[in-house]
Design an enzyme around this catalytic site. Structure first.
Site, mmCIF file in Angstrom:
data_model
loop_
_atom_site.group_PDB
_atom_site.id
_atom_site.type_symbol
_atom_site.label_atom_id
_atom_site.label_comp_id
_atom_site.label_asym_id
_atom_site.label_seq_id
_atom_site.Cartn_x
_atom_site.Cartn_y
_atom_site.Cartn_z
ATOM 1 N N SER A 57 0.831 -1.209 0.000
ATOM 2 C CA SER A 57 0.000 0.000 0.000
ATOM 3 C C SER A 57 0.859 1.250 0.000
ATOM 4 O O SER A 57 1.575 1.530 0.960
ATOM 5 C CB SER A 57 -0.920 0.021 1.230
ATOM 6 O OG SER A 57 -1.499 1.314 1.362
ATOM 7 N N ASP B 269 -5.351 0.145 -9.409
ATOM 8 C CA ASP B 269 -6.594 0.876 -9.689
ATOM 9 C C ASP B 269 -7.184 0.521 -11.049
ATOM 10 O O ASP B 269 -8.273 1.000 -11.389
ATOM 11 C CB ASP B 269 -6.343 2.381 -9.615
ATOM 12 C CG ASP B 269 -6.061 2.825 -8.179
ATOM 13 O OD1 ASP B 269 -6.484 2.121 -7.245
ATOM 14 O OD2 ASP B 269 -5.407 3.870 -8.012
ATOM 15 N N LYS C 14 -11.160 -1.191 -1.508
ATOM 16 C CA LYS C 14 -11.077 0.091 -2.220
ATOM 17 C C LYS C 14 -12.385 0.854 -2.002
ATOM 18 O O LYS C 14 -13.122 0.567 -1.065
ATOM 19 C CB LYS C 14 -10.801 -0.156 -3.711
ATOM 20 C CG LYS C 14 -9.444 -0.790 -3.966
ATOM 21 C CD LYS C 14 -8.322 0.160 -3.599
ATOM 22 C CE LYS C 14 -6.967 -0.489 -3.789
ATOM 23 N NZ LYS C 14 -5.885 0.346 -3.247
#
Ligand code: S3P
Length: 449
Positions: free
Chosen positions: A174, A326, A353
């Protein structure tokens, strides 16, 4: 803020060829960081090409609440008069980060080693997302946090008065957690070290260096090691924000699947920590040229030329997941139009998300007549080939901009229109998505309620 207004139903129809130039807005990750580092520098930072999506506007408002002077001078042209490392003032109101996990996690890090207290909240999507992944490493600096069960927002963070430097190995890939620790490390004495198994997006490291911090990166047997020397004086910068490769993915993928299309997409970031989708598309048989590679604003960029292509399914290597985290929703959408299976493994992070993106894509694709297989950390899409997706469904966007845009792109090449129940979250990252796509010839628009 997304999700606070009335839903905006949207629809996309099977379209003729997409043609022209797609001028993508500024990178969202870099825009957040430019505002935050500008607020932590002493003096005036000038930003051009800032993304004016709601996520970034919420971060700009937060920086004002912490004492920085933030001003807009024209489209994408902003200045930030910063207060210096350790100079944040205590906000006199709750910090509402809207839909933005990046905003809230980075700002928590930036204030965590200053002796002030701040309370954070967000929209229904953000208030469901885990914050423990940030507050746990911040506790090592001496920061305290009190939130709802499961480490959820709203949450009050009490900055450490006497912070100590930290050595932290990321338990999940992350960049938000990495960046929160590095930003907290700015106001701790000595060296703060972050270790990651796989490199995640490195905009914080690049920009911290640009603002004058001493930051070193290297590899050890533990993984990718980042070492920051605390308590620098950050020097204000001119930041030119490159165009967002994650937003570019939508017109690029649309051009790949709509017959006869040919578009150009100038000045898109080619940062290797963000390029996984583009590598995957090339493996799928996509005709994409990366012209005039150059550096802009400290980031590699290129002009993309994209032509309609027959796509085949692929296995995405799990170690590539971080560099395209993403982009899995749009990959899953166009994988439905490829020949054969596309296998996405090591993607459990998609479940936390803006929505549970594995579930959102799986349910939406099934509604459009596509077979999928799903596990906790895997999604398989059984491609139906060009012209093989039925469409004709209404899909839930679940307060998730990328789910909304992915299905609107799929509708351009499905046999019947695809409706999205609420397109309003698109404004968080890509406010001009609808006119930009229409300008290329895409039949995307508002739907009657
Ligand atoms: C981001 C990191 C990623 C990404 C997000 C932006 C950033 O999140 O999904 O859109 O700017 O650091 P994680 O850190 O949760 O992977």
């Amino acid at each position: 803020m997304s999700g606070h207004g009335a839903p905006v139903p949207m629809i996309s129809h099977p379209s003729g060829p997409l043609r022209g130039e797609a001028r993508i807005p500024g990178d969202k990750s870099i825009s957040h960081r430019a505002l935050i580092l500008g607020a932590l520098a002493v003096g005036e930072t000038r930003i051009s090409g800032l993304l004016e999506g709601q996520d970034v506007l919420d971060t700009a408002a937060a920086m004002r609440a912490f004492g920085a002077e933030v001003a807009r001078h024209g489209p994408g042209e902003w200045t930030v008069r910063g207060v210096g490392v350790g100079g944040f003032a205590e906000p006199d109101r709750v910090i509402d980060c809207g839909n933005s996990g990046t905003g809230v996690r980075l700002i928590m890090g930036a204030m965590a080693t200053t002796p002030i207290t701040a309370t954070f909240t967000g929209d229904a999507s953000l208030n469901r997302r885990p914050m423990g992944r940030v507050t746990e490493p911040l506790a090592l600096f001496g920061t305290r946090a009190h939130g709802r069960a499961g480490g959820r927002l709203p949450m009050t963070v009490i900055g450490a008065a006497d912070p100590v430097p930290v050595r932290y190995r990321l338990p999940v890939a992350s960049a938000q957690v990495k960046s929160a620790v590095l930003l907290a490390g700015l106001n701790a004495p000595g060296e703060t070290v972050v270790i990651e198994a796989e490199p995640t997006r490195d905009h914080s490291e690049r920009m911290l260096r640009g603002f004058g911090a001493t930051i070193e990166t290297g590899r050890s047997e533990e993984g990718h090691v980042i070492t920051l020397t605390g308590q620098p004086e950050l020097v204000p910068q001119r930041v030119a924000v490159p165009r967002d490769p994650s937003s570019a993915a939508f017109p690029v993928c649309a051009a790949l699947v709509v017959e006869g299309s040919e578009i150009t997409v100038p000045g898109v970031s080619r940062n290797p920590t963000r390029s996984g989708l583009y590598a995957t598309l090339v493996e799928m048989g996509a005709d994409i040229a990366f012209d005039d590679p150059r550096e802009e604003g400290g980031e590699p960029v290129a002009d993309l030329r994209v032509r309609h292509s027959a796509l085949r399914g692929v296995e995405v290597p799990p170690e590539r997941a971080a560099s395209m985290i993403d982009e899995f929703p749009i990959l899953a959408a166009i994988a439905a139009l490829a020949e054969g299976r596309t296998v996405m493994r090591g993607v459990a992070e998609l479940r936390v998300k803006e929505s549970d993106r594995i579930d959102a894509m799986a349910r939406g694709l099934e509604a459009c007549g596509v077979e999928v297989e799903e596990e906790r950390d895997m999604l398989v899409v059984h491609g139906r080939g060009a012209g093989g997706v039925a469409g004709g469904a209404t899909v839930e966007s679940r307060l998730d901009h990328r789910i909304a845009m992915s299905f609107l792109v799929l509708g351009l090449a499905a046999r019947a229109p695809i409706r999205v129940d609420d397109g309003s979250p698109i404004a968080t990252s890509f406010p001009d998505f609808e006119p930009l796509m229409q300008g290329l010839g895409a039949a995307i628009g508002r739907d009657a309620v």
